[in-house]
Scaffold this motif. Structure first.
Motif, short mmCIF file in Angstrom:
data_model
loop_
_atom_site.label_atom_id
_atom_site.label_comp_id
_atom_site.label_asym_id
_atom_site.label_seq_id
_atom_site.Cartn_x
_atom_site.Cartn_y
_atom_site.Cartn_z
N ASP A 1 -10.58 -2.81 -1.43
CA ASP A 1 -9.25 -2.54 -0.86
C ASP A 1 -9.09 -1.02 -0.76
OD1 ASP A 1 -6.50 -1.87 -0.66
OD2 ASP A 1 -5.90 -3.76 -1.58
N LYS A 2 -8.97 -0.50 0.47
CA LYS A 2 -8.92 0.95 0.70
C LYS A 2 -7.85 1.63 -0.15
CE LYS A 2 -6.95 2.98 4.38
NZ LYS A 2 -6.16 4.17 4.11
N ASN A 3 -6.65 1.02 -0.21
CA ASN A 3 -5.55 1.65 -0.94
C ASN A 3 -5.80 1.68 -2.45
OD1 ASN A 3 -3.51 2.36 1.12
ND2 ASN A 3 -3.66 0.18 1.59
N PHE A 4 -6.39 0.60 -2.98
CA PHE A 4 -6.70 0.59 -4.41
C PHE A 4 -7.78 1.63 -4.71
CE2 PHE A 4 -8.70 -0.72 -8.35
CZ PHE A 4 -7.59 -1.00 -9.15
N ALA A 5 -8.75 1.77 -3.80
CA ALA A 5 -9.80 2.78 -3.97
C ALA A 5 -9.21 4.19 -3.99
CB ALA A 5 -10.84 2.65 -2.86
N LYS B 1 -2.28 -5.92 -8.25
CA LYS B 1 -3.38 -6.04 -7.29
C LYS B 1 -4.51 -6.93 -7.82
CE LYS B 1 -3.59 -4.10 -3.88
NZ LYS B 1 -3.07 -4.49 -2.55
N ALA B 2 -4.66 -6.98 -9.14
CA ALA B 2 -5.81 -7.66 -9.72
C ALA B 2 -5.70 -9.18 -9.66
CB ALA B 2 -5.98 -7.23 -11.17
N GLY B 3 -4.50 -9.72 -9.83
CA GLY B 3 -4.37 -11.17 -9.91
C GLY B 3 -4.79 -11.66 -11.29
N GLU B 4 -4.51 -12.92 -11.58
CA GLU B 4 -4.74 -13.47 -12.92
C GLU B 4 -6.19 -13.32 -13.38
OE1 GLU B 4 -2.75 -14.59 -15.26
OE2 GLU B 4 -1.03 -14.11 -14.00
N THR C 1 -3.02 9.48 2.61
CA THR C 1 -4.01 8.40 2.78
C THR C 1 -3.58 7.04 2.24
OG1 THR C 1 -5.11 9.02 0.70
CG2 THR C 1 -5.95 10.04 2.73
N PHE C 2 -2.64 7.00 1.29
CA PHE C 2 -2.24 5.73 0.69
C PHE C 2 -1.09 5.12 1.49
CE2 PHE C 2 0.10 3.00 -2.20
CZ PHE C 2 -0.89 2.35 -2.92
N ASN C 3 -1.26 3.88 1.95
CA ASN C 3 -0.18 3.27 2.74
C ASN C 3 -0.07 1.77 2.47
OD1 ASN C 3 -2.48 2.40 4.00
ND2 ASN C 3 -2.04 3.36 5.98
N ASP C 4 -0.14 1.41 1.19
CA ASP C 4 -0.02 0.00 0.79
C ASP C 4 1.42 -0.45 0.93
OD1 ASP C 4 -0.21 -2.49 -0.28
OD2 ASP C 4 -1.41 -1.90 -2.01
N LYS C 5 1.66 -1.41 1.80
CA LYS C 5 3.05 -1.87 2.04
C LYS C 5 3.38 -3.13 1.24
CE LYS C 5 4.21 1.04 5.42
NZ LYS C 5 3.10 1.98 5.38
N SER C 6 2.38 -3.66 0.50
CA SER C 6 2.64 -4.91 -0.23
C SER C 6 3.59 -4.67 -1.39
CB SER C 6 1.33 -5.51 -0.76
OG SER C 6 0.70 -4.61 -1.64
N LYS C 7 4.31 -5.69 -1.77
CA LYS C 7 5.32 -5.61 -2.82
C LYS C 7 4.65 -5.58 -4.20
CE LYS C 7 9.61 -5.95 -4.50
NZ LYS C 7 10.54 -4.85 -4.40
N THR C 8 5.00 -4.61 -5.02
CA THR C 8 4.49 -4.54 -6.38
C THR C 8 5.56 -5.06 -7.33
OG1 THR C 8 3.13 -2.63 -5.86
CG2 THR C 8 3.59 -3.01 -8.17
N GLU C 9 5.20 -6.08 -8.10
CA GLU C 9 6.18 -6.68 -9.00
C GLU C 9 6.29 -5.88 -10.28
OE1 GLU C 9 8.10 -9.28 -8.35
OE2 GLU C 9 7.26 -9.48 -6.36
N VAL C 10 7.51 -5.73 -10.79
CA VAL C 10 7.76 -5.05 -12.03
C VAL C 10 8.36 -6.04 -13.03
CG1 VAL C 10 8.92 -3.14 -13.16
CG2 VAL C 10 8.26 -2.93 -10.78
N SER C 11 7.79 -6.08 -14.22
CA SER C 11 8.33 -6.97 -15.25
C SER C 11 9.46 -6.26 -15.95
CB SER C 11 7.23 -7.31 -16.27
OG SER C 11 6.18 -8.00 -15.64
N HIS C 12 10.64 -6.89 -15.95
CA HIS C 12 11.79 -6.28 -16.63
C HIS C 12 11.84 -6.74 -18.08
CE1 HIS C 12 13.77 -4.64 -13.01
NE2 HIS C 12 13.11 -5.62 -12.41
#
Length: 410
Positions: free
Chosen positions: A215-219, A333-336, A399-410
């Motif tokens: 994944d370009k953005n993770f890299a 990004k990693a998943g379970e 260079t970073f343009n990840d538009k996906s939603k990042t979840e935050v644990s409250h």
């Protein structure tokens, strides 16, 4: 969790980080005044023992702790041996031998950071809600260590530093390590994970998570994480010595403002994430590094001491907005399947590889801006990492343009 265990786990965290804060913050100043102003490369090598410890730690945890022994017992043994090594560091008069003791200590200490978490998590039914109230005592421990050095023992007062009294920090840390070593055997039992699976080195250091680099953005985030550790190393290696030489009173105690700031800004991360998203949050963290070092470059211990205090107080934004945000992003990004592997990989990249490079660069830069009389051109020593942080900021912003939603644990 019952009250007794809560008190035990909180005390464990307090002592764990009290030990680290009691000697590591003042290490750069100690080295200059106790070993006849050693070269920056030697100082960098001594600080880089933290990185070697971080690189080796997963193997100690993965090959031994997770499979054969109770975590609290390993924790106890490591801290008891650590207490002995601290006493040897206190007595050491040769920098080569001192390096050997610090390296040995860090190889034993860095695994304990994971072990205290294992012991704590094993007692929790709801870690997301319970862990922060236990972990905050670690931050309090680090703060108390710094305040004790400045305001109770006064070891970092200019005249006491010159007399070599900072070596007493190793006695303080060693005493706390002895207490934690013995106390660990009273902690709740944390047995090893029962598994017949063959151990894979790739699992231990998180190699499975390398797939995420497709994944370009993770890299881009991964590379930026390593690069931002270069300016971070300058702070760990030089800040206490710089503040001491700048004439700031009680420098170690005042550096504790950084940890107070860290605890406060930790609470603001979910707010920033939900309002501004991951990219803007992490960019604020990067920019804070550049601003902090510019303040250090042009501040002083006299009429401009407020610039140094603001620089210290920015630690919460510098650290939390980059590193904690990065951990949350990595988790999303990693998943379970790859969560633990991904966190292991990022830790190896930052505290291992990134800081290893950073301490070497910081030592080299300090050597290059040291005059024949031994004084250091601090303005340049801080402007260079400010420039590096700004360059990483620009690189990431473009260079970073990840538009996906990042979840935050409250």
């Amino acid at each position: 969790m019952n009250t007794t265990n809560k008190i035990k786990l909180s005390s464990m965290m307090f002592l764990e980080f009290f030990i680290w804060g009691a000697w590591f913050v003042t290490l750069g100043t100690f080295l200059k005044f106790n070993f006849s102003d050693p070269e920056g490369s030697i100082v960098g090598a001594i600080f880089s023992t933290q990185s070697w410890g971080a690189i080796i730690a997963p193997f100690i945890i993965g090959l031994i702790a997770d499979r054969y022994f109770n975590a609290e017992r390993i924790l106890g043994v490591l801290h008891l041996v650590g207490a002995f090594l601290m006493y040897q560091m206190y007595q050491s008069n040769d920098i080569g031998i001192f390096y050997t003791y610090v390296l040995s200590y860090m190889i034993l200490y860095m695994p304990t950071l994971a072990l205290v978490n294992s012991v704590a998590f094993n007692q929790m039914k709801d870690p997301e809600k319970e862990f922060s109230t236990i972990r905050v005592w670690g931050t309090i421990g680090w703060i108390v260590a710094g305040l004790s050095i400045s305001f109770i023992f006064h070891w970092d007062a200019a005249e006491n530093v010159a007399q070599g009294m900072l070596k007493n920090t190793f006695l303080l840390a060693g005493g706390a390590a002895l207490v934690l070593g013995l106390f660990s055997f009273t902690l709740p039992a944390t047995p090893p994970k029962v598994s017949d699976e063959k151990i894979k080195i790739g699992d231990i250091i998180g190699l499975d998570a390398l797939k995420l680099l497709k994944d370009k953005n993770f890299a881009i985030f991964f590379i930026a994480s390593i690069l931002i550790c270069i300016p971070l190393a300058f702070y760990y290696q030089n800040a206490n010595l710089f503040l001491t030489e700048a004439g700031l009173e009680n420098p170690t105690g005042k550096m504790a403002i950084g940890q107070i700031s860290e605890a406060l800004f930790l609470l603001l991360i979910p707010v920033f994430f939900s309002k501004y998203g991951f990219k803007k949050t992490i960019l604020v963290g990067m920019l804070a590094w550049a601003i902090r070092y510019v303040l250090f470059a042009y501040g002083n211990g006299g009429e401009l001491s407020f610039m140094l205090i603001i620089g210290i107080a920015l630690h919460g934004i510098c650290y939390d907005f980059f590193f904690v945000s990065g951990q949350i992003y990595t988790n999303s990004k990693a998943g379970e399947k790859y969560k633990s592997a991904a966190q292991g990989l990022i830790t190896l990249a930052t505290y291992g590889v990134g800081m290893l490079i950073g301490f070497a660069v910081a030592g080299w830069i300090t050597d290059n801006y040291k005059t024949a009389t031994g004084t250091i051109n601090w303005e340049m020593v801080w402007i260079i990492p400010a420039g590096i942080a700004l360059a990483v900021f620009v690189l990431f912003a473009l260079t970073f343009n990840d538009k996906s939603k990042t979840e935050v644990s409250h």
